[in-house]
Design an enzyme around this catalytic site. Structure first.
Site, PDB file in Angstrom:
ATOM      1  N   HIS A 164      -5.959 -10.115   4.865  1.00 55.14           N
ATOM      2  CA  HIS A 164      -4.672 -10.557   5.434  1.00 55.14           C
ATOM      3  C   HIS A 164      -4.858 -11.644   6.488  1.00 55.14           C
ATOM      4  O   HIS A 164      -3.994 -12.480   6.693  1.00 55.14           O
ATOM      5  CB  HIS A 164      -3.920  -9.381   6.069  1.00 55.14           C
TER       6      HIS A 164
ATOM      7  N   HIS B 213      -0.711  -9.877  -0.566  1.00 47.18           N
ATOM      8  CA  HIS B 213      -1.476  -9.208  -1.623  1.00 47.18           C
ATOM      9  C   HIS B 213      -1.406 -10.031  -2.907  1.00 47.18           C
ATOM     10  O   HIS B 213      -0.587 -10.944  -3.022  1.00 47.18           O
ATOM     11  CB  HIS B 213      -0.895  -7.817  -1.891  1.00 47.18           C
TER      12      HIS B 213
ATOM     13  N   SER C 298       0.810  -1.223   0.000  1.00 47.07           N
ATOM     14  CA  SER C 298       0.000   0.000   0.000  1.00 47.07           C
ATOM     15  C   SER C 298       0.842   1.272   0.000  1.00 47.07           C
ATOM     16  O   SER C 298       0.297   2.359  -0.140  1.00 47.07           O
ATOM     17  CB  SER C 298      -0.935   0.006   1.212  1.00 47.07           C
TER      18      SER C 298
ATOM     19  N   HIS D 295      -1.234   5.324   8.390  1.00 49.16           N
ATOM     20  CA  HIS D 295      -1.005   4.096   7.627  1.00 49.16           C
ATOM     21  C   HIS D 295      -0.658   4.459   6.180  1.00 49.16           C
ATOM     22  O   HIS D 295      -0.853   5.595   5.745  1.00 49.16           O
ATOM     23  CB  HIS D 295      -2.254   3.198   7.700  1.00 49.16           C
TER      24      HIS D 295
ATOM     25  N   ASP E 108      -5.781  -0.317  -4.373  1.00 41.63           N
ATOM     26  CA  ASP E 108      -4.330  -0.173  -4.531  1.00 41.63           C
ATOM     27  C   ASP E 108      -3.687  -1.443  -5.083  1.00 41.63           C
ATOM     28  O   ASP E 108      -2.710  -1.386  -5.810  1.00 41.63           O
ATOM     29  CB  ASP E 108      -3.664   0.274  -3.225  1.00 41.63           C
ATOM     30  N   HIS E 109      -4.249  -2.589  -4.716  1.00 37.43           N
ATOM     31  CA  HIS E 109      -3.701  -3.880  -5.155  1.00 37.43           C
ATOM     32  C   HIS E 109      -4.758  -4.938  -4.917  1.00 37.43           C
ATOM     33  O   HIS E 109      -5.769  -4.668  -4.249  1.00 37.43           O
ATOM     34  CB  HIS E 109      -2.425  -4.221  -4.361  1.00 37.43           C
TER      35      HIS E 109
HETATM   36 ZN   LIG Z   1      -2.263  -5.077   2.883  1.00 35.95          ZN
END
Ligand SMILES: [Zn+2]
Length: 507
Positions: A350, A463, A119, A182, A387-388
């Site tokens: 996660h 990810h 991220s 973050h 983002d991913h």
């Molecule tokens: Zn992550």
């Protein structure tokens, strides 16, 4: 994922008792699961198709300048996550709010040095317009990970679209469900060669002098961009205060004696700091110039946890934070840039706790719908992306309408398998026994905290490297169609809103 979170997951999973799994598996009789009986006829599909083609063909393009830009970032919101969320909403025909946006594209997410992004490098791309190295934020790829000199070398800093708006005399703000320091929100204001340097102690333990390298919290409160934000809402008060201070019942992480929250507040009596939902809701945007809200010492809890613990009066939803942010920013008649992150989608994945990831996706979608209902799309561009990806797969041949969190069919080992599973992650440990899978029929899989199976044992699921969607509506939204590199996104937003140093619609 912090160690303590992992231990919590372990404890929750060990408590699960054994009952019969309710998965329906594959079925030859799909009549009970067809959502609309019309689906059995060709006429139904042809009529739907014609209406869709006509709507698309007749849609007029809005080619105006965008006064405001709102970017929604679903952290780790892969295409599979979106598809699974439709099922959680009811059935395959359901849509998340942004799936109705007129323009859709996809973005390639890799970092300069790594195939599957994190991220940090991605927030540098989608907010600063430059691809970066893994784990670095707001610095160009010449800056090496954890390098102290590179961190303070301003020639290696990038600038974000939030700054471009500020430079153009317009406002900016950030909202997230994670710690405000973050990686994703930090891309809007920070320059750091290690995303983990959220407090000064992380800088010094990372081998740099914390008198020279400013941590992310320090940069938010005193930095050129962060200090000017009109609204800042999220979690993570622990990184802003020294261990001698307490916020949200938790001592601070800092070792420099600072209380950055007090520092921020003391700079103007038109600044307001809030600690919980009620305080936030009570803020009158006409009476304060800047609003700073931190609702937890760490990340804001999952929405499902907040509901089950009846803590809705403590933690605002992402919709409530977004609405308050829009209220604050709308007081600037020149326009604004707002960044909103649904950050807990990523955390659910996660942990291979797909229910959390999917519910956070639905909450994220609600915030976008509320925004569509609130703003004038004639002058406000809304861009939704991720983002991913993540390594959750959506598999099997379950009948229509089957519970997405249930089983899809029977595998060659004569046991059922879940529709959702992961390529790696902590779910491995709870779904394997020596030489075999744990039989889903013996598992209590209905808890929100259930860990879905993973193929490879990883304490934290990784990810995914798949492309992610971009959904846009408002002025010049059609520029967001096609397969594009992630770092192009802010340049398109800048072009449409006439900010930044590149070519714009106004130049
Ligand atoms: Zn992550």
């Amino acid at each position: 994922m912090p160690k303590k979170l992992f231990v919590t997951i372990l404890m929750l999973s060990c408590l699960q008792v054994v009952i019969l799994d309710k998965g329906t598996g594959t079925s030859t009789d799909d009549s009970l699961n067809i959502v609309s009986t019309g689906e059995k006829t060709a006429a139904y599909w042809l009529a739907q198709a014609r209406a869709a083609v006509e709507a698309k063909a007749n849609r007029a393009r809005n080619t105006k300048k965008a006064k405001n830009v709102i970017m929604f970032l679903g952290d780790g919101m892969s295409h599979q996550t979106i598809a699974a969320a439709r099922l959680a909403l009811g059935n395959e025909n359901k849509k998340l709010s942004f799936e109705s946006f007129p323009s859709v594209g996809s973005s390639k997410t890799f970092c300069v040095d790594v195939q599957v992004a994190d991220s940090a490098c991605t927030s540098t791309a989608y907010l600063n317009g430059v691809k970066a190295n893994f784990l670095t934020i707001g610095v160009n790829p010449n800056a090496k990970y954890k390098n102290c000199n590179d961190n303070v070398d301003r020639t290696k800093w990038t600038s974000s679209i939030a700054q471009w708006f500020q430079n153009a005399g317009r406002s900016a703000g950030i909202v997230t469900t994670t710690r405000i320091t973050h990686a994703s929100p930090a891309g809007a204001f920070a320059h750091i060669t290690d995303r983990n340097w959220e407090a000064n102690v992380n800088v010094s333990s990372g081998g740099c002098d914390d008198n020279i390298v400013d941590d992310i919290s320090e940069q938010l409160v005193n930095g050129e961009v962060g200090s000017k934000f009109k609204v800042i809402l999220g979690g993570g008060s622990e990184n802003f205060i020294d261990s001698s201070f307490t916020e949200h019942g938790v001592s601070g992480m800092r070792s420099d004696g600072k209380n950055l929250i007090n520092e921020w507040t003391s700079k103007s009596n038109k600044r307001s700091f809030v600690r919980n939902r009620s305080e936030m809701m009570a803020v009158d945007p006409k009476k304060v110039d800047q609003l700073f809200g931190l609702f937890h010492s760490d990340h804001i809890p999952y929405h499902l946890e907040t509901v089950s613990k009846n803590e809705q009066s403590i933690y605002p939803t992402i919709t409530e934070m977004t609405m308050k942010a829009i209220d604050m920013l709308s007081t600037d008649t020149d326009g604004y840039f707002l960044f909103v992150e649904g950050g807990k989608i990523d955390h659910g994945h996660h942990a291979t706790q797909a229910r959390y990831a999917i519910d956070e996706t639905i909450e994220f979608s609600k915030a976008i719908q509320a925004t569509v209902d609130r703003v004038n799309l004639d002058e406000t561009l809304i861009v939704v992306t991720a983002d991913h990806g993540h390594v959750m797969s959506y598999s099997g041949n379950a009948p229509r309408g089957n519970d997405i969190f249930s089983t899809a069919g029977t595998a060659d080992d004569a046991m059922k398998y879940y529709t959702l599973s992961y390529a790696n992650g902590p779910g491995y440990f709870f779904n394997r026994k020596p030489g075999a899978r744990v039989d889903p029929a013996t598992q209590q899989s209905t808890a929100n905290s259930f860990l879905f199976p993973a193929m490879a044992p990883n304490e934290i699921e990784t990810h995914g490297g798949d492309d992610v969607g971009i959904f846009a509506t408002g002025p010049n939204a059609h520029l967001f169609t096609g397969v594009m590199e992630q770092y192009i996104i802010p340049h398109k937003m800048a072009y449409i809103s006439c900010v930044g140093s590149g070519t714009t619609l106004c130049s």
